[in-house]
Design an enzyme around this catalytic site. Sequence first.
Site, PDB file in Angstrom:
ATOM      1  CG  ASP A   1      35.160   0.433  21.368  1.00  0.00           C
ATOM      2  OD1 ASP A   1      36.005   1.252  20.950  1.00  0.00           O
ATOM      3  OD2 ASP A   1      34.506  -0.313  20.604  1.00  0.00           O
TER       4      ASP A   1
ATOM      5  CG  HIS B   1      42.819   7.566  23.480  1.00  0.00           C
ATOM      6  ND1 HIS B   1      41.951   6.512  23.351  1.00  0.00           N
ATOM      7  CD2 HIS B   1      43.361   7.764  22.245  1.00  0.00           C
ATOM      8  CE1 HIS B   1      41.960   6.084  22.093  1.00  0.00           C
ATOM      9  NE2 HIS B   1      42.810   6.835  21.395  1.00  0.00           N
TER      10      HIS B   1
ATOM     11  CG  LEU C   1      40.942  -4.343  41.980  1.00  0.00           C
ATOM     12  CD1 LEU C   1      39.680  -5.162  41.704  1.00  0.00           C
ATOM     13  CD2 LEU C   1      40.699  -2.897  41.537  1.00  0.00           C
TER      14      LEU C   1
HETATM   15  C1  FPP Z   1      39.348   2.380  22.606  1.00  0.00           C
HETATM   16  O1  FPP Z   1      38.645   3.501  22.092  1.00  0.00           O
HETATM   17  C2  FPP Z   1      40.291   2.762  23.672  1.00  0.00           C
HETATM   18  C3  FPP Z   1      41.661   2.577  23.650  1.00  0.00           C
HETATM   19  C4  FPP Z   1      42.329   1.953  22.506  1.00  0.00           C
HETATM   20  C5  FPP Z   1      42.546   3.054  24.756  1.00  0.00           C
HETATM   21  C6  FPP Z   1      41.956   3.054  26.140  1.00  0.00           C
HETATM   22  C7  FPP Z   1      42.960   3.544  27.122  1.00  0.00           C
HETATM   23  C8  FPP Z   1      42.695   4.302  28.222  1.00  0.00           C
HETATM   24  C9  FPP Z   1      41.337   4.707  28.605  1.00  0.00           C
HETATM   25  C10 FPP Z   1      43.849   4.691  29.141  1.00  0.00           C
HETATM   26  C11 FPP Z   1      44.052   3.602  30.134  1.00  0.00           C
HETATM   27  C12 FPP Z   1      45.249   3.803  30.970  1.00  0.00           C
HETATM   28  C13 FPP Z   1      45.911   2.788  31.619  1.00  0.00           C
HETATM   29  C14 FPP Z   1      47.132   3.095  32.397  1.00  0.00           C
HETATM   30  C15 FPP Z   1      45.470   1.390  31.555  1.00  0.00           C
HETATM   31  P1  FPP Z   1      38.716   3.781  20.534  1.00  0.00           P
HETATM   32  O2  FPP Z   1      39.879   4.676  20.273  1.00  0.00           O
HETATM   33  O3  FPP Z   1      38.741   2.490  19.796  1.00  0.00           O
HETATM   34  O4  FPP Z   1      37.383   4.546  20.266  1.00  0.00           O
HETATM   35  P2  FPP Z   1      36.572   4.578  18.877  1.00  0.00           P
HETATM   36  O5  FPP Z   1      36.085   3.171  18.663  1.00  0.00           O
HETATM   37  O6  FPP Z   1      35.471   5.540  19.165  1.00  0.00           O
HETATM   38  O7  FPP Z   1      37.502   5.052  17.816  1.00  0.00           O
END
Ligand code: FPP
Length: 252
Positions: free
Chosen positions: A32, A49, A143
């Site tokens: 997050d 992201h 893993l």
């Molecule tokens: C939450 O942060 C994060 C996500 C919804 C997406 C996470 C995805 C990745 C890191 C890419 C992963 C790739 C693979 C292939 C698994 P948020 O947007 O909710 O952050 P905020 O709370 O600050 O708005």
Amino acid sequence: MNISSFLSSITTPRIDDLKKGNIPKHVGIIMDGNGRWASRRKLPRILGHKAGVQSLRQAIATSIKIGVKYLTVFAFSSENWERPKKEVDFLMGLFVDCLNEELDSLNKNGVRIKIIGDRKKSPQKLRDSFRNAESLTSGNSKLVFNIAFNYGSRQEIIKAIKNMYEDAKKNKIEIEKLDEDTFSGYLYTGKTPDPDLIIRTSGEYRISNFMLWQSAYAEYYFTKTLWPDFNTSHYLKAINAYQKRNRRFGKV
Ligand code: FPP
């Protein structure tokens, strides 16, 4: 940087501080804070992201290095579809690109990829990438990397109950004899051992519908660090904190 170069670049001394006999077998991560990471830099959220992918690479590499056997990450929740279309489209593309770019390296490093969640709603291109990643890596066992995609734990539980009901009608199971193990087997996580440690970044103290049944005895670790800033040292700190916990599983 690819997984192999990460593995050889981990030099932090904390790795030697860990108790080898007490490494969590299964770690779950609620990644997050990507959006806030970007906003704080006056960047569009999508770049948060993108930056988060680097943290994920490190988490995978570190898991391999220290002997975690299952890593489950919350990549996209069933509620995330409500985000602006531009962000959802970007995330779908990012998952495809990531899987395609990292697949070879993950495979070479013995990672088995599994998708947990309802992939039916996802774009065809992404479904193809999921299928390809799962089938190519199906023989690996170093893993198990579970990607929770369009995942929601309550939905998962309801789906399990419906499937169990169907099996009961066909006399494949006897409801009177239903036990926890049998029920667990109906969840997306199937025979995966329950998570020992669940990490949530970004200073939010919530579970957000992530592995509710499975985490009955998990240890939680919350950190204010935003996901894109979460690196190997942060991960090792979390493992170190886990090792200091006294897990009693309800016993004395
Ligand atoms: C939450 O942060 C994060 C996500 C919804 C997406 C996470 C995805 C990745 C890191 C890419 C992963 C790739 C693979 C292939 C698994 P948020 O947007 O909710 O952050 P905020 O709370 O600050 O708005």
